[in-house]
Design a protein around this motif. Structure first.
Motif, PDB file in Angstrom:
ATOM      1  N   UNK A 228       0.822  -1.204   0.000  1.00  0.00           N
ATOM      2  CA  UNK A 228       0.000   0.000   0.000  1.00  0.00           C
ATOM      3  C   UNK A 228       0.862   1.262   0.000  1.00  0.00           C
ATOM      4  N   UNK A 229       2.170   1.106   0.196  1.00  0.00           N
ATOM      5  CA  UNK A 229       3.093   2.238   0.184  1.00  0.00           C
ATOM      6  C   UNK A 229       3.909   2.202  -1.106  1.00  0.00           C
ATOM      7  N   UNK A 230       3.854   3.285  -1.879  1.00  0.00           N
ATOM      8  CA  UNK A 230       4.541   3.337  -3.170  1.00  0.00           C
ATOM      9  C   UNK A 230       6.042   3.133  -3.017  1.00  0.00           C
ATOM     10  N   UNK A 231       6.623   3.707  -1.971  1.00  0.00           N
ATOM     11  CA  UNK A 231       8.066   3.551  -1.770  1.00  0.00           C
ATOM     12  C   UNK A 231       8.442   2.084  -1.581  1.00  0.00           C
ATOM     13  N   UNK A 232       7.584   1.325  -0.888  1.00  0.00           N
ATOM     14  CA  UNK A 232       7.873  -0.092  -0.674  1.00  0.00           C
ATOM     15  C   UNK A 232       7.713  -0.884  -1.973  1.00  0.00           C
ATOM     16  N   UNK A 233       6.760  -0.487  -2.803  1.00  0.00           N
ATOM     17  CA  UNK A 233       6.584  -1.140  -4.103  1.00  0.00           C
ATOM     18  C   UNK A 233       7.869  -1.005  -4.921  1.00  0.00           C
ATOM     19  N   UNK A 234       8.417   0.197  -4.951  1.00  0.00           N
ATOM     20  CA  UNK A 234       9.653   0.422  -5.700  1.00  0.00           C
ATOM     21  C   UNK A 234      10.823  -0.324  -5.078  1.00  0.00           C
ATOM     22  N   UNK A 235      10.885  -0.348  -3.752  1.00  0.00           N
ATOM     23  CA  UNK A 235      11.952  -1.071  -3.060  1.00  0.00           C
ATOM     24  C   UNK A 235      11.891  -2.563  -3.394  1.00  0.00           C
ATOM     25  N   UNK A 236      10.693  -3.135  -3.329  1.00  0.00           N
ATOM     26  CA  UNK A 236      10.526  -4.556  -3.634  1.00  0.00           C
ATOM     27  C   UNK A 236      10.880  -4.845  -5.091  1.00  0.00           C
ATOM     28  N   UNK A 237      10.416  -3.983  -5.989  1.00  0.00           N
ATOM     29  CA  UNK A 237      10.682  -4.188  -7.412  1.00  0.00           C
ATOM     30  C   UNK A 237      12.175  -4.160  -7.708  1.00  0.00           C
ATOM     31  N   UNK A 238      12.874  -3.162  -7.195  1.00  0.00           N
ATOM     32  CA  UNK A 238      14.316  -3.049  -7.455  1.00  0.00           C
ATOM     33  C   UNK A 238      15.071  -4.262  -6.927  1.00  0.00           C
ATOM     34  N   UNK A 239      14.713  -4.720  -5.737  1.00  0.00           N
ATOM     35  CA  UNK A 239      15.440  -5.839  -5.146  1.00  0.00           C
ATOM     36  C   UNK A 239      15.172  -7.151  -5.871  1.00  0.00           C
ATOM     37  N   UNK A 240      13.909  -7.405  -6.234  1.00  0.00           N
ATOM     38  CA  UNK A 240      13.607  -8.637  -6.968  1.00  0.00           C
ATOM     39  C   UNK A 240      14.276  -8.601  -8.341  1.00  0.00           C
ATOM     40  N   UNK A 241      14.242  -7.438  -9.006  1.00  0.00           N
ATOM     41  CA  UNK A 241      14.916  -7.312 -10.290  1.00  0.00           C
ATOM     42  C   UNK A 241      16.414  -7.603 -10.148  1.00  0.00           C
ATOM     43  N   UNK A 242      17.036  -7.024  -9.132  1.00  0.00           N
ATOM     44  CA  UNK A 242      18.475  -7.219  -8.953  1.00  0.00           C
ATOM     45  C   UNK A 242      18.805  -8.687  -8.680  1.00  0.00           C
ATOM     46  N   UNK A 243      18.035  -9.321  -7.804  1.00  0.00           N
ATOM     47  CA  UNK A 243      18.295 -10.719  -7.463  1.00  0.00           C
ATOM     48  C   UNK A 243      18.194 -11.618  -8.673  1.00  0.00           C
ATOM     49  N   UNK A 244      17.145 -11.422  -9.468  1.00  0.00           N
ATOM     50  CA  UNK A 244      16.916 -12.305 -10.617  1.00  0.00           C
ATOM     51  C   UNK A 244      17.783 -11.941 -11.813  1.00  0.00           C
ATOM     52  N   UNK A 245      17.861 -10.652 -12.132  1.00  0.00           N
ATOM     53  CA  UNK A 245      18.581 -10.253 -13.335  1.00  0.00           C
ATOM     54  C   UNK A 245      20.087 -10.458 -13.209  1.00  0.00           C
ATOM     55  N   UNK A 246      20.632 -10.285 -12.012  1.00  0.00           N
ATOM     56  CA  UNK A 246      22.076 -10.504 -11.863  1.00  0.00           C
ATOM     57  C   UNK A 246      22.443 -11.966 -12.108  1.00  0.00           C
ATOM     58  N   UNK A 247      21.504 -12.856 -11.896  1.00  0.00           N
ATOM     59  CA  UNK A 247      21.765 -14.256 -12.186  1.00  0.00           C
ATOM     60  C   UNK A 247      21.561 -14.636 -13.636  1.00  0.00           C
ATOM     61  N   UNK A 248      20.979 -13.693 -14.408  1.00  0.00           N
ATOM     62  CA  UNK A 248      20.672 -13.968 -15.809  1.00  0.00           C
ATOM     63  C   UNK A 248      21.659 -13.365 -16.791  1.00  0.00           C
ATOM     64  N   UNK A 249      22.400 -12.351 -16.366  1.00  0.00           N
ATOM     65  CA  UNK A 249      23.300 -11.681 -17.290  1.00  0.00           C
ATOM     66  C   UNK A 249      24.397 -12.638 -17.753  1.00  0.00           C
ATOM     67  N   UNK A 250      24.730 -12.595 -19.032  1.00  0.00           N
ATOM     68  CA  UNK A 250      25.789 -13.480 -19.538  1.00  0.00           C
ATOM     69  C   UNK A 250      27.101 -13.239 -18.807  1.00  0.00           C
ATOM     70  N   UNK A 251      27.801 -14.313 -18.479  1.00  0.00           N
ATOM     71  CA  UNK A 251      29.085 -14.188 -17.791  1.00  0.00           C
ATOM     72  C   UNK A 251      30.181 -13.828 -18.783  1.00  0.00           C
TER      73      UNK A 251
END
Length: 251
Positions: A228-251
């Motif tokens: 319900x808090x926009x700041x938390x939505x952005x915080x959650x989005x950035x962290x999930x993106x970082x966790x998943x995308x860092x594992x997907x980038x070509x080595x």
């Protein structure tokens, strides 16, 4: 005494003990794509654009009301009378649009599944994989914010073994996931992503993004905040993106 809302755990324990025998469930595809009982009830009347819009609006009002009840009390803890009252229609009028409570339930789930899968349809071969998956994660977390009841109801149905949604899972869902795993395999073959099993990638995205809706009380208990808090939505989005995308980038 007020009725207690169902948790996923209690719903799972009681899923196979309905208060009375249920009618056979209709085809989810039919429930999601035609006008249900209304089609038979008014079969001889011409369907003008105005009438079609009125039918769709009434059906959606019933489905919206049913969603709020099913997500809290489950299929067997919700009555037709409660759905009709919440939708501001008579019980007789509800049966004009749907043949049974089970058909309403399948209609809710079928509409939800279509909405839930819409962001996945955006992943195409020509999409930049990092940008596409990043956008997919964002849309999924936004959906958890805007449709928390829908996400919880879908989780409730699957936890119970998907008794009324299995057909949709084995057809519409599987067909789409098969198509998108082929896209992801193409990205990895082209060296655009690190080698990864596409199914497990999709499962990981579903699990992390839907967690914010399905386990909202737990998040609130641990952090004192939620979607319900926009700041938390952005915080959650950035962290999930970082966790998943860092594992997907070509080595």
């Amino acid at each position: 005494m007020p009725r207690r809302e169902l948790s996923l755990t209690s719903a799972h324990r009681t899923a196979h003990t309905p208060s009375r025998p249920a009618r056979p469930a209709p085809s989810p595809v039919r429930a999601a794509t035609d006008t249900g009982s209304e089609a038979a009830a008014g079969g001889g009347r011409p369907k003008t654009p105005t009438r079609i819009k009125r039918i769709a609006a009434k059906r959606n009002a019933i489905l919206d009301a049913a969603l709020s009840l099913f997500s809290r009390y489950g299929l067997h803890g919700t009555t037709v009378e409660e759905i009709a009252r919440t939708a501001a229609v008579s019980k007789t009028n509800l049966f004009y649009y749907f043949a049974s409570k089970e058909e309403v339930y399948v209609g809710v789930l079928s509409r939800l599944l279509d909405q839930w899968l819409d962001p996945l349809r955006e992943l195409e071969v020509e999409t930049d994989p990092i940008e596409g998956i990043s956008a997919y994660i964002r849309r999924k977390i936004r959906f958890s914010r805007t449709h928390p009841e829908a996400s919880r109801l879908f989780c409730l149905e699957v936890v119970q073994g998907a008794p009324l949604l299995r057909h949709e899972l084995e057809t519409a869902l599987k067909e789409l996931v098969d198509a998108k795993t082929a896209v992801i395999r193409g990205w990895t073959a082209a060296g655009k992503l690190a080698p990864i099993d596409p199914h497990h990638l999709i499962f990981a995205i579903w699990a992390t993004t839907q967690h914010y809706a399905d386990f909202a009380p737990q998040i609130d208990a641990l952090l004192g905040k939620g979607l319900d808090e926009e700041a938390f939505v952005e915080e959650a989005t950035r962290n999930v993106q970082r966790i998943i995308l860092d594992g997907l980038r070509p080595r």
